[in-house]
Design a protein around this motif. Sequence first.
Motif, PDB file in Angstrom:
ATOM      1  N   LEU A 331       0.808  -1.216   0.000  1.00  0.00           N
ATOM      2  CA  LEU A 331       0.000   0.000   0.000  1.00  0.00           C
ATOM      3  C   LEU A 331       0.839   1.261   0.000  1.00  0.00           C
ATOM      4  O   LEU A 331       0.351   2.340  -0.364  1.00  0.00           O
ATOM      5  CB  LEU A 331      -0.940  -0.008   1.215  1.00  0.00           C
ATOM      6  N   SER A 340      -5.986   3.866  -7.871  1.00  0.00           N
ATOM      7  CA  SER A 340      -6.033   3.856  -6.401  1.00  0.00           C
ATOM      8  C   SER A 340      -5.553   2.499  -5.897  1.00  0.00           C
ATOM      9  O   SER A 340      -5.891   1.452  -6.459  1.00  0.00           O
ATOM     10  CB  SER A 340      -7.467   4.130  -5.919  1.00  0.00           C
ATOM     11  N   ASP A 342      -6.441   1.376  -3.022  1.00  0.00           N
ATOM     12  CA  ASP A 342      -7.419   0.887  -2.045  1.00  0.00           C
ATOM     13  C   ASP A 342      -8.045  -0.436  -2.482  1.00  0.00           C
ATOM     14  O   ASP A 342      -8.496  -1.220  -1.639  1.00  0.00           O
ATOM     15  CB  ASP A 342      -8.532   1.932  -1.850  1.00  0.00           C
ATOM     16  N   ASP A 343      -8.089  -0.691  -3.760  1.00  0.00           N
ATOM     17  CA  ASP A 343      -8.672  -1.944  -4.246  1.00  0.00           C
ATOM     18  C   ASP A 343      -7.764  -2.548  -5.312  1.00  0.00           C
ATOM     19  O   ASP A 343      -8.201  -2.916  -6.408  1.00  0.00           O
ATOM     20  CB  ASP A 343     -10.074  -1.683  -4.820  1.00  0.00           C
ATOM     21  N   SER A 377     -11.919  -4.128  -0.838  1.00  0.00           N
ATOM     22  CA  SER A 377     -10.792  -3.197  -0.671  1.00  0.00           C
ATOM     23  C   SER A 377      -9.523  -4.010  -0.479  1.00  0.00           C
ATOM     24  O   SER A 377      -9.564  -5.210  -0.168  1.00  0.00           O
ATOM     25  CB  SER A 377     -11.039  -2.272   0.527  1.00  0.00           C
ATOM     26  N   SER A 378      -8.369  -3.332  -0.651  1.00  0.00           N
ATOM     27  CA  SER A 378      -7.097  -4.025  -0.490  1.00  0.00           C
ATOM     28  C   SER A 378      -6.977  -4.567   0.931  1.00  0.00           C
ATOM     29  O   SER A 378      -7.202  -3.842   1.913  1.00  0.00           O
ATOM     30  CB  SER A 378      -5.932  -3.057  -0.766  1.00  0.00           C
TER      31      SER A 378
END
Length: 637
Positions: A331, A340, A342-343, A377-378
């Motif tokens: 991340l 992004s 985030d995912d 999400s990640s």
Amino acid sequence: MKLTRLLTNKLTSFWFLSLAAVASLFLLTAFISFMQLTSEFQQQKVTELETMLVHHFESGESSMPLDSWLPSVLSAYKVTSLVLKDRGKTLYEHHAKEDSSGFVYYESQLNHGSNLSLSMKLPQPFKMYSFSWLPLIVFLTGIGFIVLFVRSGYLWLSTQLQGIEDLAVRSKLILNNDYEQALAEKGHGKPRMINRALTHMLLELDDAQKQRARFDQFIRSNTFLDPETGIGNRLFLKNRLDALSNDRGMMAPGVLFLLEMEDLDLLLQEIGEELIDEILLQTISDINQILDSQANSIFSRRSYNQFAIVVPQISLKDVEKLAAKLLKVCLNHQLPDGISSDDFYHIGAAYFKVGEAKEQLIEEAERALRAAQFQGSSGWFMYDKGAVDEELAKGSVRWRSFLEYALVNRRLVVFSQPVVDSDMETHHLEISSRIRDNQENLIRATLYIPMAIKCGLTPQFERQVIETVLFDLLGDRNDTKTKYSVNLSLDTLMSRAFIRWLKTTLLEYRHLTPRLIFEINEDIVVHNREQLASRLDMIRKMGASLCVDRVGQEVVSTQYIKECHFDLIKLHRSIVRQIHLRQENQLFVRSLIGGLYRTEVQVFAEGVESFEEWQTLKILGVSAGQGSIFSDPVEEV
């Protein structure tokens, strides 16, 4: 080499003796000539005296008494005694003062018209002449020049032949396949053209060997490595998982992570290959830094956007920490604008314990990865299936107390497994160890050794293993031939106290040292070659053999095998497993053995479990094997 020096000494000695013989013959000839000349000179004097006497009697000078002229002549001729007779009647007799030296007697008949007989006694002819100081000095000077000439010639010939001996030294080293030492021994070999030719050929051979090592590494890289990222490929992962398992399932607890980058192939079309490569290399670099602290970890690429990480010998609590670290470094990466994180990163984890099937492990990791992706999400996900190994879950404090108790009370139990050659004869026995707890249960090495490493007690355990081998196994008077191999870890080899103890012990038991083989992990040797060079050299000079095991676990150049002078290498079980069905593994073995051509390094195999594997290994040129097909580890009492 000894024969060459012997022939050189014989040649110089023959030359020296030949000159000495010539000089001696010259002196002997001169001495004989001197004796012959003096003898002839004396004979001439005797003849002259006889002529004078005959002339005296024939010329009518008999009225002149002999006493008037003969004594002076006899004195000049150094006649010691003379008797002149006529029909038995003595006409004249002369006797001089005699000394104790030898004499020469002459008797003759003077038949010139008379019946005279003459007998004389004279000193030895060569004793009548003596050397003066000047001839003596000339003679001694000549002898000195001869000795000096012979000595100078001897030294010159020895110097010239020394060049041939230097060539013989280099030739002997080449025949013994010690090319590095032969290249270092440039010396002053003569003829110089031959010496330079040897140096040139050795340099060419050294370069060819390095090229061969690089070519072998290239072959293995294209077989087991991903060409874009440089980490293991899908085949590499399969081999390593096979090595961690057997017919009864996984042999040690651990975790399998699957890391996937969401829609990486679609992202390639948007931002281009260059930015994608930058993201991949940064991610791989950060993950490798984290895995450096995890022993025997595996990192490979399964597909274009999916990576696999296997970490054996890890507790469930440490798995959670490791997963959090992996996600954190991912991340932290700076992605291109419009993308992004985030995912983008998803991690699925499957914890396994001893005995679980390899196929089930991969299936559970893939399900966990899908679950992590469904979260939206990640993040990372792992099914809690109660797979915690109770022994591995013990706290570090409890483990340290238990391990120290085992050391003090010598609870270490030694096992041996034979390494069998192609004639089914035992080459040596490999020693492994376990710990017996208070309930008389045996704790396997795969469980206690990682904890011993964490507690810093590995050198003490391996020292106790070596003591057991030296005192109990090698001390058996009924067995004086069996060799034993002992594994050494990085912590042990880097311990100064252990190295001092080992050096002292090997010196004390140097009669047993040739029956010891010390095994070192290939990963340890490759990454710590400079620090371990002096320690490995000390062990080798003490007379023990060196073996590098787990060869093939990583894709590295085999040049270190020659530089560190290993006697044996053992193929990793991931290469041996089902080798009769895997052409790429056979190619690896062929390449490895080909790179060791003309060396005395023997190639052995670990983890041989089937007849087909053993037959294939023998065809490929492997000298010996070790595994369950021959014998399981047996406890040494």
